[in-house]
Design a protein around this motif. Structure first.
Motif, short mmCIF file in Angstrom:
data_model
loop_
_atom_site.label_atom_id
_atom_site.label_comp_id
_atom_site.label_asym_id
_atom_site.label_seq_id
_atom_site.Cartn_x
_atom_site.Cartn_y
_atom_site.Cartn_z
N PRO A 85 -76.13 12.13 0.22
CA PRO A 85 -77.35 11.44 -0.17
C PRO A 85 -78.55 12.33 0.12
CG PRO A 85 -76.52 10.58 1.91
CD PRO A 85 -75.53 11.61 1.44
N ALA A 86 -79.71 11.96 -0.43
CA ALA A 86 -80.89 12.82 -0.28
C ALA A 86 -81.21 13.02 1.20
CB ALA A 86 -82.07 12.19 -0.98
N VAL A 87 -81.16 11.95 1.99
CA VAL A 87 -81.36 12.10 3.43
C VAL A 87 -80.11 11.57 4.12
CG1 VAL A 87 -82.74 11.44 5.42
CG2 VAL A 87 -83.86 11.83 3.23
N ARG A 88 -79.53 12.41 4.91
CA ARG A 88 -78.28 12.05 5.55
C ARG A 88 -78.51 11.99 7.05
NH1 ARG A 88 -72.90 15.75 5.04
NH2 ARG A 88 -71.45 14.03 4.80
N HIS A 89 -77.81 11.11 7.72
CA HIS A 89 -77.98 11.03 9.17
C HIS A 89 -77.51 12.34 9.80
CE1 HIS A 89 -77.95 9.69 13.29
NE2 HIS A 89 -78.76 8.73 12.88
N PRO A 90 -78.30 12.88 10.73
CA PRO A 90 -77.93 14.18 11.30
C PRO A 90 -76.87 14.10 12.39
CG PRO A 90 -79.96 13.43 12.29
CD PRO A 90 -79.59 12.38 11.27
N VAL A 116 -62.82 21.59 21.05
CA VAL A 116 -62.08 21.04 19.91
C VAL A 116 -62.55 19.61 19.75
CG1 VAL A 116 -59.81 20.50 18.94
CG2 VAL A 116 -60.08 22.50 20.44
N VAL A 117 -63.03 19.27 18.57
CA VAL A 117 -63.51 17.91 18.31
C VAL A 117 -62.50 17.24 17.38
CG1 VAL A 117 -65.46 16.49 17.62
CG2 VAL A 117 -65.84 18.82 18.45
N PRO A 118 -61.77 16.26 17.90
CA PRO A 118 -60.72 15.67 17.06
C PRO A 118 -61.28 14.73 16.00
CG PRO A 118 -60.68 14.73 19.29
CD PRO A 118 -61.81 15.73 19.26
N GLY A 119 -60.59 14.67 14.87
CA GLY A 119 -60.85 13.64 13.86
C GLY A 119 -62.23 13.65 13.25
N VAL A 120 -62.82 14.81 13.07
CA VAL A 120 -64.13 14.86 12.38
C VAL A 120 -63.96 14.40 10.93
CG1 VAL A 120 -65.95 16.42 11.57
CG2 VAL A 120 -65.10 16.59 13.92
N ALA A 136 -55.05 22.48 16.90
CA ALA A 136 -55.88 21.42 16.30
C ALA A 136 -55.09 20.76 15.18
CB ALA A 136 -57.17 22.02 15.74
N ASN A 137 -55.43 19.53 14.92
CA ASN A 137 -54.83 18.82 13.79
C ASN A 137 -55.72 18.96 12.56
OD1 ASN A 137 -52.49 17.52 15.07
ND2 ASN A 137 -54.05 16.47 16.29
N ALA A 138 -55.13 18.71 11.41
CA ALA A 138 -55.95 18.68 10.20
C ALA A 138 -57.05 17.64 10.38
CB ALA A 138 -55.08 18.35 8.99
N GLY A 139 -58.28 18.01 10.08
CA GLY A 139 -59.41 17.09 10.26
C GLY A 139 -60.20 17.38 11.53
N ASP A 140 -59.63 18.18 12.42
CA ASP A 140 -60.36 18.54 13.66
C ASP A 140 -61.31 19.71 13.40
OD1 ASP A 140 -58.64 16.70 14.79
OD2 ASP A 140 -57.56 18.14 16.04
N VAL A 141 -62.31 19.81 14.26
CA VAL A 141 -63.23 20.94 14.22
C VAL A 141 -63.09 21.73 15.52
CG1 VAL A 141 -65.70 21.36 14.68
CG2 VAL A 141 -65.02 20.23 12.57
N PRO A 193 -72.06 14.32 9.58
CA PRO A 193 -72.64 13.62 10.76
C PRO A 193 -71.73 13.62 12.00
CG PRO A 193 -72.81 12.27 8.77
CD PRO A 193 -72.00 13.47 8.39
N LYS A 194 -70.44 13.80 11.83
CA LYS A 194 -69.58 13.81 13.03
C LYS A 194 -69.50 15.20 13.67
CE LYS A 194 -66.45 10.02 11.99
NZ LYS A 194 -65.08 9.80 11.50
N MET A 195 -70.12 16.18 13.03
CA MET A 195 -70.09 17.55 13.56
C MET A 195 -71.48 18.08 13.85
SD MET A 195 -70.95 20.79 12.62
CE MET A 195 -71.21 20.75 10.86
N PHE A 196 -72.46 17.73 13.02
CA PHE A 196 -73.72 18.47 12.97
C PHE A 196 -74.50 18.42 14.29
CE2 PHE A 196 -77.86 19.07 10.40
CZ PHE A 196 -77.73 20.45 10.45
#
Ligand code: AKG
Length: 286
Positions: free
Chosen positions: A6-11, A30-34, A188-193, A80-83
């Motif tokens: 979207p034009a403005v996305r939650h950071p 390691v951040v799971p499930g991003v 890490a699993n697929a989807g992790d950062v 938003p789950k990483m930024f």
């Protein structure tokens, strides 16, 4: 599912105190499930299409300029789950200076040895005189394949080595040399950062598994550090923050990379409007 931003996305939300302490100690998190399973499938399909266009089946692909090469990846750069990890460490005056997407099927034959251990940033490691070296940038690796056990092309790191300027290595990169003693394969699993400090000594490992290794890497730094890949063309549908991150910000309101005009920098405005500026932390000071 629509993945265009979207034009403005939650950071996103600021890094927690525990995450910060771990990051400062180990140099990575390691951040799971991003990404959820649908997002993993969506981005995997996008990368697969690029792979088909660029590569013969069975060969590896390491393509710089991830979004430039695969515009469908744009929503990953401010997910938003990483930024929040990025701006909690670097602040708002940031962009992406290095990125790549990777597809690596199992290695069919042993390749000639190359010592891959490095800190990111090239000449930053020679030309800046402080000790330890300054952080300057952070890296975000999105895993789209399962690297939950070693041997699948995992990222290798030496935990805690981000404040170490030197590790032992061979006289030249093609001379066989063992991994550093304390090196680990990050799982890490697929989807992790995997979020890491550019100074941590790290290396890619070979994929000896039947699972094709798939990942997208984004390196963030200050806007006054030049990007390795310039944005080569306008990409439609980018939000203002995404344009900033990809170096496509027009000259608005006197803005320039030094950040003297914060109100012209979209991430500053978004963080201010969501209450995420922090008077106690210079990179986020209102
Ligand atoms: O692909 C990898 O696992 C490592 C990438 C890397 O070393 C880098 O981007 O600096």
């Amino acid at each position: 599912m629509t993945m265009t931003g979207p034009a403005v996305r939650h950071p996103g939300t600021a890094m927690t105190a525990d995450q910060r302490a771990q990051f400062e100690r180990d140099g990575y998190l390691v951040v799971p499930g991003v990404l959820d399973a649908d997002e993993v499938a969506h981005y995997t399909e996008a990368i697969d299409r690029v792979y088909e266009r660029h590569t013969r089946e069975g060969e590896g692909l390491h393509l710089r300029g991830a979004v430039q090469s695969c515009p469908e990846l744009a929503p990953l750069i401010d997910h938003p789950k990483m930024f929040g990890l990025v701006w909690s460490i670097l602040g708002w005056n940031v962009h992406i200076y290095h990125s790549h997407l990777d597809v690596h099927p199992t290695v069919s034959a042993e390749r000639p040895f190359r010592f891959e251990w490095h800190q990111d940033g090239g000449r930053q490691n020679r030309e800046i005189e402080t000790h330890p070296r300054p952080r300057m940038s952070v890296n975000v690796a999105y895993w789209l394949s399962d690297v939950s056990v070693p041997g699948r092309g995992n990222l290798k790191v030496v935990p805690g080595s981000h404040t170490t300027d030197w590790i032992a290595g061979p006289p030249s990169r093609n001379v066989p040399w063992p991994d550093p003693e304390d090196a680990i394969h990050v799982t890490a699993n697929a989807g992790d950062v995997v979020f890491f400090d550019r100074r941590i000594w790290h290396a890619r490992s070979e994929n000896h598994s039947p699972i094709t290794r798939k990942a997208a890497y984004f390196g963030y730094t200050y806007r006054w550090v030049r990007a390795r890949q310039e944005l080569t063309r306008e990409l439609p549908g980018l939000s203002p923050v995404q344009q900033q991150l990809l170096g496509a910000l027009g000259a608005t309101d006197g803005d320039h990379a030094w950040g003297h005009a914060p109100h012209g920098v979209p991430l500053y405005t978004v963080l201010r409007e969501t209450g995420n500026l922090d008077p106690g932390f210079p990179p986020l000071k209102p």
